[in-house]
Design an enzyme around this catalytic site. Structure first.
Site, PDB file in Angstrom:
ATOM      1  N   LYS A 146       7.167  -2.800  -2.102  1.00  0.00           N
ATOM      2  CA  LYS A 146       6.030  -1.925  -2.410  1.00  0.00           C
ATOM      3  C   LYS A 146       5.190  -2.487  -3.545  1.00  0.00           C
ATOM      4  O   LYS A 146       3.959  -2.540  -3.456  1.00  0.00           O
ATOM      5  CB  LYS A 146       6.517  -0.528  -2.777  1.00  0.00           C
ATOM      6  N   ASP A 164       4.897   3.989  -0.057  1.00  0.00           N
ATOM      7  CA  ASP A 164       5.556   4.743  -1.123  1.00  0.00           C
ATOM      8  C   ASP A 164       5.984   6.088  -0.543  1.00  0.00           C
ATOM      9  O   ASP A 164       5.974   6.282   0.669  1.00  0.00           O
ATOM     10  CB  ASP A 164       4.614   4.909  -2.315  1.00  0.00           C
TER      11      ASP A 164
END
Length: 236
Positions: A146, A164
Site C-alpha cells: 500500500k 487501504d
C-alpha cells in the site's frame, strides 16, 4: 471548506468537485467501468492539489499513517519535515530524535527505526532519491504494497490502485473486485479497472469509502453509484 487529508498528506484547497488468474467476467468489467465513469464525471481531477508532492516526504508520511488517523499524521509529518528535507537529513536527525517527534502516531519505535533504515537504503541504493516504481519501493525497509503504491501513484502517476481499509470495503461491497485479502482486491482492481481510470481510482474509492460508503451506516440514499451497487444491505 476543510482541507482534504489522504494517508496523512494534505492537499492544497480543492474546488468542489504468478498464480492462475480467472478470466474477467463481462458483467464485472462492465459494472466496474460504469462505477469508475460515474466517479470520474463527478470528480475529473481527484488529485488536484497533490501535484507538487515530494516523493520522500510522501513515502515517509504514508509509512507513518499505519494505524493512525490522517489529521494526526499530517501534523506529525509537518513537524518532522520542518527540519528535514531529504534522507541524509533524516539520518543526521537520528532515530532517537525522530521517535520523539513521531511518537503520537503510534508504533513509534518501529516506525522511527524503519525511517532510518529507509533513508539509509535510499542513499546507498538509489542515490538519495525515491525509485519511481512501486515494485522497487517495496524492496525498501518498512515499505509494504500500500505504501509503495500510494507513493508511486501520487508522486509518479504510476497506474496502480493502492488498497487501504476504505478501498477494501468499497471494492468488496459494491462489488468491484471481491477478495478476502488486500492483495486479492488489489490484483482484482488491477485487472478490472480500465487503464484510463487507474490514475484516479485510489482517490475516488478512498473518498467514497471515507465519506459515503462508510463501515457503519453507509449513506446509500446519496450514493452516486447506488443503482450499480449489488450489496444486499443497501438501503435507499
Amino acid at each position: 471548506m476543510a482541507r482534504d487529508t489522504l494517508h496523512g498528506l494534505r492537499s492544497s484547497p480543492r474546488h468542489a468537485l504468478a498464480k492462475p488468474v480467472r478470466p474477467i467476467d463481462a458483467d464485472d468489467a462492465e459494472r466496474v467501468a460504469a462505477v469508475m465513469t460515474r466517479f470520474c464525471e463527478a470528480d475529473p481531477d481527484p488529485k488536484a492539489g497533490f501535484d507538487d508532492t515530494d516523493p520522500f516526504r510522501l513515502l515517509v508520511t504514508v509509512l507513518l499513517s499505519a494505524q493512525s488517523t490522517g489529521p494526526t499524521v499530517a501534523r506529525i509529518a509537518e513537524a518532522l519535515f520542518s527540519t528535514v528535507r531529504d534522507p541524509a537529513g533524516m539520518l543526521a536527525l537520528g532515530e532517537a530524535r525522530i521517535l520523539e517527534i513521531i511518537r503520537p502516531v503510534g508504533l513509534g519505535p518501529s516506525k522511527a527505526r524503519n525511517i532510518v533504515k529507509l533513508s539509509a537504503a535510499l542513499i546507498s541504493e538509489h542515490g538519495g532519491a525515491v525509485p519511481r516504481s512501486s515494485v522497487a519501493m517495496r524492496r525498501l525497509p518498512g515499505i509494504g504494497r500500500k505504501s509503495a503504491e500510494v507513493t508511486a501513484n501520487f508522486a509518479f502517476h504510476e497506474p496502480v490502485i493502492a488498497v487501504d481499509t476504505h478501498v477494501f470495503r468499497v471494492s468488496n461491497r459494491i462489488p468491484l473486485a471481491s477478495g478476502a485479502t488486500v492483495d486479492a482486491v488489489a490484483d482484482g482492481l488491477a485487472r478490472l479497472v480500465p487503464e484510463r481510470f487507474k490514475d484516479g481510482a485510489h482517490v475516488w474509492l478512498f473518498r467514497h469509502g471515507r465519506d459515503t460508503c462508510t463501515a457503519r451506516k453507509p449513506a446509500c440514499p446519496r450514493c452516486p453509484v447506488a443503482d450499480l451497487c449489488l450489496w444486499p444491505g443497501k438501503e435507499l
